[in-house]
Design a protein around this motif. Structure first.
Motif, PDB file in Angstrom:
ATOM      1  N   TYR A 346       0.826  -1.199   0.000  1.00 31.38           N
ATOM      2  CA  TYR A 346       0.000   0.000   0.000  1.00 31.38           C
ATOM      3  C   TYR A 346       0.861   1.249   0.000  1.00 31.38           C
ATOM      4  CZ  TYR A 346      -3.640  -3.206   1.617  1.00 31.38           C
ATOM      5  OH  TYR A 346      -4.510  -4.245   1.739  1.00 31.38           O
ATOM      6  N   LEU A 347       0.304   2.283  -0.604  1.00 32.45           N
ATOM      7  CA  LEU A 347       0.909   3.604  -0.528  1.00 32.45           C
ATOM      8  C   LEU A 347      -0.091   4.514   0.161  1.00 32.45           C
ATOM      9  CD1 LEU A 347       3.047   5.754  -1.429  1.00 32.45           C
ATOM     10  CD2 LEU A 347       1.694   6.025  -3.499  1.00 32.45           C
ATOM     11  N   SER A 363      -0.375  -5.391  -9.166  1.00 31.82           N
ATOM     12  CA  SER A 363       0.161  -6.728  -8.941  1.00 31.82           C
ATOM     13  C   SER A 363       1.375  -6.937  -9.833  1.00 31.82           C
ATOM     14  CB  SER A 363      -0.905  -7.775  -9.238  1.00 31.82           C
ATOM     15  OG  SER A 363      -1.368  -7.601 -10.552  1.00 31.82           O
ATOM     16  N   GLY A 364       2.437  -7.392  -9.246  1.00 31.93           N
ATOM     17  CA  GLY A 364       3.656  -7.654 -10.006  1.00 31.93           C
ATOM     18  C   GLY A 364       4.524  -6.432 -10.196  1.00 31.93           C
ATOM     19  N   GLY A 365       4.058  -5.256  -9.778  1.00 33.34           N
ATOM     20  CA  GLY A 365       4.849  -4.039  -9.945  1.00 33.34           C
ATOM     21  C   GLY A 365       5.087  -3.365  -8.619  1.00 33.34           C
ATOM     22  N   PHE A 366       5.788  -2.263  -8.668  1.00 33.56           N
ATOM     23  CA  PHE A 366       6.091  -1.549  -7.430  1.00 33.56           C
ATOM     24  C   PHE A 366       5.474  -0.158  -7.396  1.00 33.56           C
ATOM     25  CE2 PHE A 366       9.442  -4.736  -7.747  1.00 33.56           C
ATOM     26  CZ  PHE A 366       9.328  -5.324  -6.489  1.00 33.56           C
TER      27      PHE A 366
END
Lengths: 522, 204
Positions: A346-347, A363-366
């Motif tokens: 979470y951000l 999903s799968g990323g940052f």
């Protein structure tokens, strides 16, 4: 009468040498009585006068304490048969005249047919046993399966329900694994120095609530922005070096160290985000994208998220030439708080529009998705202080500005507000302790203090005063023991408030070792 | 007047099946939550039986339960269900870790379709509440399900049932090294439900 009885009893008690009058009769006396009774009965049949005399004397046995015969008439087992027999004229065969001396059963073998009996016994047994085992089997079967297997079908719906998402951990684990209350009671007693460990000068630090001008790296280097300059203070050696200085009227608005390594991201008034290699004192790249000052920065692996005065949020992939991953209009006013959760899921972004947004990561990323998961509007002022709980990755603490003064706790999975505390003062910054179940917050007017809170009870552990103007920023040393506070009074103060008691830690280790030793000996 | 009142409190066979299915729905959801099979965030509070029950909000789980229980209701009306079993198993090894049995007994005149029960609804609800409370408190003695788990519902029926679409026969799920705990039972005077949990005993 009764008084005589009493006197008699007393006498019999004191005459120790005389014959026993109290308690159960002795064995030989019983035997004698039985013989006497049976022989008596035989006589009774002929003369009733004697039995009546016997009965009448048995009513008041203590009168003639010395006489053996009368005493047996008391509450001894022989009393009842004597009574019964006095009424019934036919004696029981056992005790009758045939075998007066015992209760043995003597079978007459000549009258029994052993072969026939044996046959009869076995025949019955076999038949009944067979039936019983069948019945038993059936019952066991029934009780095991509800009904016998042959008579039922087991059906199930073919479109199964999905299982829990991958990586999901049973939350009940907490109940099974925790033995004590989560908040450590003992830590309350620890010594927290009330004075700062050290005071550093920070001339020209900009007194602006919306900026983030300090960060402490994992390599134990503190970066602080003073006006247009960025200084690096090595906390291990005490060295101070200037990293950069901006030209003209520009000043630094935000600093953020990458999670591990020597790279520092710097946000400026012009809207550029610069990336510096602090081991080589060299600028690696400058990333554009914002049209106003960049007041907040947050790293998540190779993604740098920057928040701008316009309310825009940009995800930069610092490895790529085309660094722009996405531009999101996150807030309607300046973004002043920006934090990725420790697990990168979470951000959290807080803005001057009093809104706190929680963004899920793709999903799968940052980097985050374009739509917030939760938009939380509980704060009544700008949300700058944000901190993720180190031991509960979905719990976020957020603090509001002057008009709000609350610290709120959020469960970001559900968006529920777990707790809210009125701190009576502007909340500028929050940090969680990694050693204790506590958090520290920096405040503005009126006390300009730092407060250490116990979580989740939110009772004040202590208040650290000393700053003469509001506490703008907080940073924690990589070992988690020291907190550095930057005040608008142009000082940086180091507080050793979360120091771990080394003696106690050693004790715990020693204890665990000894117990292992014990086991091995056994 | 008396007839009106009578019809008010009477429970028909179909109504009784509905009560049973309601109980199953709440009970199964409660078990899924209490045993930690799914993230607690995916459950929402619902008031029923004067209790706060947690119901799953996962669309697929809701659908699965709805489809299953609608069919079970039909079978309950037809009196062909013996037992409904909620099977909890390890996703990876497919080992059965726990089984919740809901035994069904048919009471009263089991031949007529027009069967009625005069038992007050409040009494039944109170009985159900007691069972649900017991299910909730079962966490204290049941072992931790420390792995990804899935669940399945098996319906034990009489032999002469017609297999509906999308249903299939399955094997009995037996728990190894099993330990049994019987809960309270409740009855509508038409259906009597007995709840039993069977779990794997790790202590041995």
């Amino acid at each position: 009468m009764s008084q005589f009885k009493y006197v008699n009893e007393i006498n019999s008690l004191f005459t120790l040498e005389g014959p026993l009058t109290r308690g159960p009769p002795l064995r030989f006396q019983k035997k004698g009585q039985e013989n006497f009774n049976t022989s008596n009965l035989n006589m009774n049949n002929s003369s009733k006068s004697k039995s009546t005399l016997n009965n009448s004397t048995s009513k008041t046995p203590t009168k003639n304490g010395g006489s053996d015969v009368v005493r047996f008439g008391r509450k001894t087992p022989s009393k009842t048969p004597s009574k019964g027999k006095s009424k019934s004229t036919t004696p029981t065969p056992n005790k009758g005249s045939k075998t007066p001396n015992g209760d043995r059963f003597i079978p007459s073998r000549s009258a029994t047919n052993f072969d026939f009996a044996h046959f009869k016994l076995n025949l019955n047994d076999n038949e009944e046993n067979g039936a019983k085992t069948l019945e038993l089997q059936k019952q066991i079967c029934d009780s095991l399966n509800g009904e016998s297997i042959s008579k039922q079908r087991i059906l199930s719906y073919q479109k199964k329900a999905p299982s829990a998402p991958e990586g999901f951990v049973n939350p009940m684990r907490v109940i099974y694994s925790q033995t004590k209350t989560p908040a450590s009671v003992k830590s309350n007693n620890r010594y927290i120095p009330q004075a700062p460990d050290r005071i550093l000068d920070a001339p020209d630090i900009i007194d602006d609530y919306y900026l983030n001008l300090m960060d402490w790296s994992a390599n134990n280097v503190l970066a602080a922005a003073l006006g247009a300059q960025v200084y690096l203070w090595n906390a291990g050696t005490g060295n101070i070096e200037q990293l950069l200085e901006l030209q003209g009227n520009d000043y630094i608005c935000s600093l953020a160290w990458i999670q591990a390594g020597d790279y520092l991201a710097v946000g400026t008034t012009t809207g550029t985000v610069e990336l510096w290699d602090c081991s080589a004192f060299k600028r690696l790249r400058s990333m554009t994208g914002h049209s106003a000052r960049v007041g907040s920065l947050a790293w998540n692996n190779y993604v740098l998220t920057s928040g701008c005065r316009t309310g825009q949020m940009i995800h930069h992939d610092v490895r790529q030439r085309e660094h722009l991953l996405s531009t999101i209009s996150a807030h309607s006013q300046e973004i002043c708080g920006l934090k990725w959760s420790p697990d990168g899921k979470y951000l959290a972004s807080g803005g001057n529009d009093n809104v706190l947004n929680i963004w899920p990561s793709v999903s799968g990323g940052f980097h985050s998705q374009n739509q917030p998961l939760h938009t939380l509007t509980a704060h009544q002022a700008a949300v700058k202080a944000l901190a993720w709980c180190p031991w509960q990755p979905h719990v976020l603490a957020s603090g509001g500005g002057t008009a709000d003064r609350h610290i709120r706790f959020w469960n970001c999975n559900t968006g529920a507000c777990l707790n809210a505390v009125d701190t009576k003062s502007q909340v500028c910054s929050i940090l969680w302790s990694s050693h204790y179940k506590e958090l520290i917050s920096g405040h503005g007017f009126a006390n300009n203090e730092l407060i250490i809170w116990k979580y989740p009870g939110m009772t004040k552990v202590t208040e650290l005063t000393g700053h003469t103007a509001r506490v703008l920023h907080l940073a924690m040393s990589p070992d988690g023991s020291t907190v550095l506070s930057a005040g608008a009074d142009e000082t940086l103060r180091l507080w050793k408030c979360f120091a771990v008691n080394s003696v106690k830690k050693k004790e715990v280790q020693a204890k665990s070792k000894s117990s292992v030793l014990k086991q091995s000996i056994r | 007047m008396a007839t009106v009142q009578k019809s008010k409190s009477a429970i028909t066979l179909r109504g009784s099946a509905e009560i049973v299915c309601d109980y199953l729905n709440y009970g199964i959801n409660s078990i899924l939550f209490q045993r930690g099979l799914y993230p607690p965030e995916s459950f929402k509070n619902t008031e029923n039986y004067e209790l706060t029950m947690l119901m799953s909000t996962d669309q697929k789980i809701i659908e699965f339960l709805e489809n299953t229980l609608t069919q079970v209701k039909e079978w309950l009306v037809g009196r062909i269900v013996n037992k409904i079993a909620l099977v909890i198993m390890n996703v990876k090894t497919l080992e059965v870790l726990e089984r919740w049995d809901f035994h069904v007994e048919y009471e009263g005149d089991t031949s007529s379709v027009e069967q009625h029960s005069e038992k007050p609804l409040n009494t039944i609800k109170k009985e159900i509440r007691d069972v649900l409370r017991q299910i909730t408190s079962s966490v204290t003695y049941l072992p931790l399900l420390d792995c990804l788990c899935s669940f399945d519902i098996q319906v034990y029926t009489k032999n002469d049932v017609e297999l509906p679409k999308e249903w299939a026969e399955s094997e009995a799920a037996n728990v190894k090294n099993a330990q049994c705990v019987k809960m309270r039972s409740f009855s509508t005077n038409i259906h009597k439900m007995e709840t039993v949990v069977t779990y794997k005993n790790d202590d041995l």
